[in-house]
Design an enzyme around this catalytic site. Structure first.
Site, short mmCIF file in Angstrom:
data_model
loop_
_atom_site.label_atom_id
_atom_site.label_comp_id
_atom_site.label_asym_id
_atom_site.label_seq_id
_atom_site.Cartn_x
_atom_site.Cartn_y
_atom_site.Cartn_z
N VAL A 1 0.85 -1.19 0.00
CA VAL A 1 0.00 0.00 0.00
C VAL A 1 0.88 1.24 0.00
O VAL A 1 1.82 1.34 0.78
CB VAL A 1 -0.94 0.01 1.23
CG1 VAL A 1 -1.69 1.34 1.32
CG2 VAL A 1 -1.94 -1.14 1.17
N GLY B 1 4.32 4.10 3.15
CA GLY B 1 3.86 2.88 2.49
C GLY B 1 4.01 1.72 3.45
O GLY B 1 4.58 1.86 4.53
N LYS B 2 3.51 0.58 3.08
CA LYS B 2 3.69 -0.63 3.89
C LYS B 2 3.33 -1.84 3.04
O LYS B 2 2.53 -1.73 2.11
CB LYS B 2 2.77 -0.60 5.12
CG LYS B 2 3.23 -1.47 6.26
CD LYS B 2 4.27 -0.75 7.09
CE LYS B 2 4.67 -1.53 8.30
NZ LYS B 2 5.37 -0.64 9.26
N GLY B 3 3.89 -2.99 3.40
CA GLY B 3 3.55 -4.21 2.71
C GLY B 3 3.36 -5.35 3.69
O GLY B 3 3.74 -5.24 4.86
#
Ligand code: GLU
Length: 434
Positions: free
Chosen positions: A74, A119-121
């Site tokens: 994201v 962001g992040k995953g």
């Protein structure tokens, strides 16, 4: 696997329903709104991520069977710079969790004023059930799937819960092979040999230590008199405990997924660290020391201490247990450990909550240093990294502390106002595309 960024505990229930982290992040954001004069249109931009990607990740298991995992990346905001944030491997990962974590990264990078968005995953998986080779295949396929979105100028992943330098190394190798060029700045938290920054592994815990000391000083509490409990003994909790003990604090409580441990006379943290280095799953289970007793996770959160450091997962301090917290100060090593309902209860009790987007920013600040070094092809000495980290953390604490006192609002609200206003200002300056 080596040390992980944090060690999670099982998510708790709040008012009978599982907390949705994205709802929680949006509620925190909305609470900050009345303390800003951000226009409605900009506010709508701030309330949702720019881009969410869901990927399927098929891998061949060691027994020859194919298993398909689900992953996410994201990108919450790119207004202030490339998106930035870790990748989490955990069975509880959901798109809403990754969206929340990506949002917290955007506010965090703005609070410490580094030139990144958020962001992040994450991958929905239980890494303890995967072999080293399976973990590598999972990581490489996930990297290939998200490759169109990541890169030093686009979005830069890093470690988070259950991910570490080895996983970052596979990401940088896969990205470099597929792009046909060396792209070390695609990811941070790599091994030093591959362009990692000296001090990055310890940086989140070091930042928690700097913040805790800064807050204790402001409250007139001598760190050598402080009793501290730490929830989560992964990369954040264990390093924070070690560095605070080195400053003279007494670590009287520690916990991880295997349980809680209480030692009123204070743990020998170096001994605890030596133990988890070789213990099964790097867990505290089976550790023993004189004067120590086993306690539950709830008992750990309710210990009579000066400082409580939740350094595991989201929604650990909820409306169910917040009233039992006895700590004078909570320093959030984890992302989102305290729900907004718990914040209200803690506020009424006079518990000072030092929010995640300030307290645990040391990791991403050091990631920023790593990225700068990769771009310049010039490695710094660890001393320089730690000094710069200390300066940035102290500056951010002063800004958040002063704003909270000026406006008579909580530290969380002050941090949100500071971070969100910086992102909003960047959006205004850039203007709206078409
Ligand atoms: N996962 C860490 C965090 O939540 C570090 C992120 C990074 O270095 O990009 O802040």
């Amino acid at each position: 696997m080596a040390v992980h960024e944090t060690t999670g505990t099982v998510q708790e229930q709040s008012r009978g329903t599982r907390v949705n982290p994205f709802d929680m992040m949006q509620r925190q954001l909305d609470l900050a709104r009345e303390h800003t004069d951000i226009p409605d249109g900009i506010w709508e931009i701030l309330r949702r991520p720019e881009r969410s990607l869901e990927v399927s990740i098929p891998i061949t298991r060691d027994d020859g069977e194919i298993e398909v995992f689900t992953g996410y990346r994201v990108q919450y905001s790119s207004a202030r710079g490339p998106c930035k944030g870790g990748i989490r491997y955990h069975p509880g990962v959901t798109l809403d969790e990754v969206k929340a974590l990506a949002g917290w990264m955007a506010w965090k990078c703005a609070v410490v004023n580094i030139p990144y968005g958020g962001g992040k995953g994450g991958i929905v998986c239980d890494p303890t059930r995967l072999s080293e080779r399976e973990l590598e295949r999972l990581t490489r396929c996930y990297t290939a799937r998200i490759l169109p979105l990541i890169g030093p100028k686009q979005d830069i992943p890093a470690p988070d819960v259950n991910t570490n330098a080895s996983i970052m190394n596979w990401i940088v190798d896969t990205a470099s092979l597929l792009k046909g060029e060396a792209v070390p700045g695609t990811v941070t938290g790599k091994s030093i040999e591959l362009g990692g920054a000296l001090g990055r592994r310890e940086a989140t815990g070091r930042g928690v230590m700097f913040t805790t000391i800064g807050v204790l000083q402001r409250l007139g509490i001598d760190v050598t008199q402080a009793r501290v409990a730490v929830q989560g003994f992964g990369n954040v909790g264990s390093v924070a405990a070690q560095l605070l003990a080195a400053q003279g604090a007494k670590i009287v409580g520690v916990s991880d997924v295997s349980g809680g441990y209480h030692c009123p006379t204070g743990f020998d943290v170096d001994d605890l660290l030596r133990y988890v280095e070789t213990s099964p799953g790097h867990l505290l289970a089976g550790y023993s020391a004189t004067g120590m007793e086993e306690i539950t996770n709830d008992e750990l959160l309710a210990l009579d201490v000066d400082v409580l450091i939740p350094a595991a997962l989201e929604a650990q301090i909820t409306s169910r247990n917040a009233a039992n917290v006895q700590a004078r100060v909570i320093v959030e090593g984890a992302n989102g450990p305290t729900t907004p309902e718990a914040d209200l209860i803690l506020g009424e009790k006079g518990t000072l909550v030092v929010p995640d987007i300030l307290a645990n920013a040391g990791g991403v600040v050091c990631s920023y240093f790593e990225w700068v070094q990769n771009i310049q092809c010039f490695a710094w000495e660890e001393k320089e990294t730690n000094q710069r980290l200390g300066r940035i953390m102290q500056r951010a604490l002063t800004e958040v502390w002063d704003l909270s006192h000026e406006r008579q609002i909580s530290l969380r609200l002050a941090a949100f106002v500071l971070g969100v206003e910086r992102v909003a200002q960047a959006i205004k300056l850039r203007g709206i595309f078409l």
